[in-house]
Enzyme design. Structure first.
Site, PDB file in Angstrom:
ATOM      1  CB  THR A 148      49.567 -27.994  24.982  1.00  0.00           C
ATOM      2  OG1 THR A 148      48.813 -28.879  25.723  1.00  0.00           O
ATOM      3  CG2 THR A 148      50.881 -28.564  24.766  1.00  0.00           C
TER       4      THR A 148
ATOM      5  CG  ASN B  67      47.898 -32.677  27.976  1.00  0.00           C
ATOM      6  OD1 ASN B  67      48.682 -33.566  29.051  1.00  0.00           O
ATOM      7  ND2 ASN B  67      46.955 -33.289  28.716  1.00  0.00           N
TER       8      ASN B  67
ATOM      9  CG  ASP C  51      39.583 -28.593  23.104  1.00  0.00           C
ATOM     10  OD1 ASP C  51      39.912 -28.713  23.713  1.00  0.00           O
ATOM     11  OD2 ASP C  51      38.406 -29.529  23.053  1.00  0.00           O
TER      12      ASP C  51
ATOM     13  CG  PHE D  73      46.312 -37.812  29.109  1.00  0.00           C
ATOM     14  CD1 PHE D  73      46.865 -37.957  28.052  1.00  0.00           C
ATOM     15  CD2 PHE D  73      45.365 -36.186  29.047  1.00  0.00           C
ATOM     16  CE1 PHE D  73      46.725 -37.209  27.193  1.00  0.00           C
ATOM     17  CE2 PHE D  73      44.717 -35.774  28.022  1.00  0.00           C
ATOM     18  CZ  PHE D  73      45.759 -36.614  27.297  1.00  0.00           C
TER      19      PHE D  73
ATOM     20  CG  ASP E  27      44.837 -42.903  27.981  1.00  0.00           C
ATOM     21  OD1 ASP E  27      43.794 -42.218  27.025  1.00  0.00           O
ATOM     22  OD2 ASP E  27      45.264 -42.372  28.186  1.00  0.00           O
TER      23      ASP E  27
HETATM   24  P1  IMP Z   1      41.560 -31.365  26.266  1.00  0.00           P
HETATM   25  O1  IMP Z   1      40.454 -30.558  26.786  1.00  0.00           O
HETATM   26  O2  IMP Z   1      41.650 -31.016  24.915  1.00  0.00           O
HETATM   27  O3  IMP Z   1      42.763 -30.702  27.239  1.00  0.00           O
HETATM   28  O4  IMP Z   1      41.247 -32.760  26.627  1.00  0.00           O
HETATM   29  C1  IMP Z   1      40.098 -32.815  27.000  1.00  0.00           C
HETATM   30  C2  IMP Z   1      39.803 -34.183  28.781  1.00  0.00           C
HETATM   31  O5  IMP Z   1      39.255 -34.699  27.793  1.00  0.00           O
HETATM   32  C3  IMP Z   1      40.991 -34.101  28.807  1.00  0.00           C
HETATM   33  O6  IMP Z   1      40.873 -33.340  30.363  1.00  0.00           O
HETATM   34  C4  IMP Z   1      41.165 -35.329  29.847  1.00  0.00           C
HETATM   35  O7  IMP Z   1      40.527 -35.744  30.368  1.00  0.00           O
HETATM   36  C5  IMP Z   1      40.656 -35.693  28.391  1.00  0.00           C
HETATM   37  N1  IMP Z   1      41.083 -36.344  26.491  1.00  0.00           N
HETATM   38  C6  IMP Z   1      41.500 -35.674  25.895  1.00  0.00           C
HETATM   39  N2  IMP Z   1      42.106 -36.231  25.502  1.00  0.00           N
HETATM   40  C7  IMP Z   1      42.497 -37.856  25.812  1.00  0.00           C
HETATM   41  C8  IMP Z   1      42.993 -39.281  25.377  1.00  0.00           C
HETATM   42  O8  IMP Z   1      44.199 -39.302  24.823  1.00  0.00           O
HETATM   43  N3  IMP Z   1      43.029 -39.742  26.589  1.00  0.00           N
HETATM   44  C9  IMP Z   1      42.381 -39.879  27.604  1.00  0.00           C
HETATM   45  N4  IMP Z   1      41.892 -38.417  28.434  1.00  0.00           N
HETATM   46  C10 IMP Z   1      41.801 -38.017  27.417  1.00  0.00           C
END
Ligand code: IMP
Length: 184
Positions: free
Chosen positions: A7, A9, A65, A140, A143
């Site tokens: 990741t 992130n 994801d 982030f 949230d």
């Molecule tokens: P990713 O593809 O798993 O990185 O997540 C996609 C998007 O979902 C991220 O850019 C966040 O905007 C949102 N997201 C995922 N997990 C969280 C979380 O725990 N809190 C808030 N937003 C989240």
């Protein structure tokens, strides 16, 4: 025991580390080329990405994801959450939810691990509601507008510890940890 999390992130990394430290599992960040896989659910996206890691010989490497699923919007943005966060953002989601009575939503996290050249997927869900306005400065993504069921603060108003206890990611990583303890 040590695992690798693919990741970029830092919030995900911190949340994963926090949960897994309770199981004495260390997490090292792995910088990998963007493993973006197009599919319409987060389980498939994580699974496909982990398969690619397996093909590259990356043992004990995890990808996660996650997405936000809003019931009144038929699950939107779901697997498109990252794109929607970057484009519409929180203001755009609140606009779509303007005047909508059913504010129920859930976050889903899919954690996939490549272990011994096969892939396992663990899913965690956190149910809640979309707030009327953003609150809090922690965490982030979405949230600040997600209020978990039974509480009256958003994920962004919680500590890492509090969020980890009830979050989709906390649950998925706990399931991974339980499995890893038996696997090794
Ligand atoms: P990713 O593809 O798993 O990185 O997540 C996609 C998007 O979902 C991220 O850019 C966040 O905007 C949102 N997201 C995922 N997990 C969280 C979380 O725990 N809190 C808030 N937003 C989240």
């Amino acid at each position: 025991m040590r695992i690798y999390l693919a990741t970029s992130n830092k919030h995900k990394l911190a949340e994963a580390r926090h949960v897994l430290s309770k199981y004495s599992i260390e997490v090292e960040q792995k910088q990998v080329k963007k493993l973006e896989v197009q599919a319409d659910d987060v389980e498939r996206i994580a699974e496909e990405a982990a398969k690619r890691l397996c093909e590259q010989g990356e043992d004990l490497t995890v990808v996660e994801d996650a997405g936000l699923y809003i019931n009144a919007l038929n699950g939107f943005p779901g697997p498109y959450s990252e794109y929607v966060y970057k484009t519409l953002g929180i203001p755009g989601i609140l606009k779509l939810m303007d005047g909508v009575a059913d504010r129920s939503a859930y976050f889903k996290s899919a954690v996939a691990v490549c272990a011994g050249s096969s892939v396992r997927v663990f899913v965690g869900i956190a149910e809640g509601n979309i707030a009327e306005e953003p609150r809090g400065s922690g965490g982030f993504g979405f949230d600040p507008i997600f209020i978990p069921l039974g509480l009256n603060k958003t994920f962004a108003e919680m500590t890492l510890e509090e969020k980890g206890e009830i979050s989709h990611r906390g649950r998925a990583f706990k399931a991974l940890a339980e499995w890893l303890k038996k696997y090794k």
